[in-house]
Design an enzyme around this catalytic site. Structure first.
Site, PDB file in Angstrom:
ATOM      1  CD  GLU A 169       2.927 -40.867   8.243  1.00 61.92           C
ATOM      2  OE1 GLU A 169       3.565 -39.915   7.759  1.00 61.92           O
ATOM      3  OE2 GLU A 169       2.875 -41.118   9.462  1.00 61.92           O
ATOM      4  CG  ASP A 190       6.110 -43.251   7.281  1.00 60.70           C
ATOM      5  OD1 ASP A 190       6.972 -42.618   6.638  1.00 60.70           O
ATOM      6  OD2 ASP A 190       6.084 -43.295   8.515  1.00 60.70           O
TER       7      ASP A 190
END
Length: 280
Positions: free
Chosen positions: A195, A216
């Site tokens: 992420e 993200d």
């Protein structure tokens, strides 16, 4: 596919939670041998999911219950359509009604919402996937409903894929160290997803040779730039702040996957009811 043997055990437990020593509303009112027809009816349009579970609920209460499916999971349904015919003990129909509808309404709501997202990105080479933001104990069912709506599943739990999130990176010290350390320990069959929140982190994840890079809460412009940087070296997932109004714009940035937590954590249950033939 649903593992019906597993869910049969759960359904028996859920029935016990509701009925326990007996249905007080029915025991003194309805003769145990009285039988009648009933219908499961859609009160709004959508995608149906969970019909095999409805069968399990009623068969658990009345093994002789006659059940005829008028629709199959994954099909579009319209208001007023009959989804299933039943004929059996009235006491069993009444005892199982709430559990059957709770499951069917919840899963059909998930399938319907998923289908709306899938339709918004139609024609683009992107997958709509779920997350782990599911109801405890119902993950398998809710992810099944996502598939019935035309979506795909992300990992089922912490055990079947690696996702290095922001707190993992902070604890490990860097993306590079985290990926390298895990590569040394994991089988080659396990993918590693990282992420990222910035373009600098995208570059770090690329250098570490992550299999999947999750963008993200990035802006559309940042996503476009990230897709250019990655250039096919890893799968690209977009996550965070996704809704029906912006999902197509996100898909048009060139990402491969869009994960949507709302598919399971913020869903409207589809309106479905059961009608028993009125006593004459």
């Amino acid at each position: 596919m649903l593992n019906l043997r597993k869910w049969k055990k759960e359904i028996e437990r859920w029935l016990d939670e509701d009925i326990q020593e007996g249905d007080l509303s029915t025991m003194g009112l309805i003769p145990a041998d009285k039988r009648a027809p009933a219908w499961i009816i859609a009160k709004e349009e959508g995608i149906v999911a969970g019909l095999p579970l409805v069968e399990l609920v009623f068969k658990s209460l009345d093994p002789q219950m006659e059940i005829h499916f008028k629709k199959q999971d994954g099909e579009k349904i319209k208001r007023g359509e009959v989804l299933m015919d039943l004929y059996g003990q009235v006491t069993s129909l009444l005892a199982g009604e709430r559990l059957a509808l709770n499951l069917l309404q919840r899963l059909s709501g998930i399938a319907t919402l998923t289908n709306r997202y899938v339709e918004r990105v139609k024609g683009l080479n992107v997958r709509i996937v779920d997350t782990r933001k599911t109801t405890p104990g119902l993950r398998g069912l809710e992810k099944y409903a996502v598939r019935q709506g035309g979506g795909h599943n992300h990992r089922f739990g912490l055990y079947d894929a690696v996702m290095i999130k922001d707190n993992h990176i902070k604890a490990a010290g860097s993306i590079g160290y985290a990926v390298t350390r895990l590569r040394e320990q994991l089988p080659h069959t396990v993918t590693i997803e990282v992420e990222v929140e910035t373009l600098a982190q995208v570059k770090e994840a690329l250098e570490a040779k992550a299999d999947i890079i999750m963008l993200d809460n990035m802006s559309l412009e940042e996503m476009k730039e990230a897709v250019k940087l990655i250039n096919g070296q890893a799968l690209v997932e977009a996550s965070g702040g996704v809704n029906l109004d912006n999902v197509r714009q996100i898909a048009e940035t060139g990402v491969d996957i869009i994960s949507v937590g709302a598919l399971t954590h913020s869903v409207h249950n589809l309106d479905i009811s059961m009608d028993i033939e009125q006593r004459k």
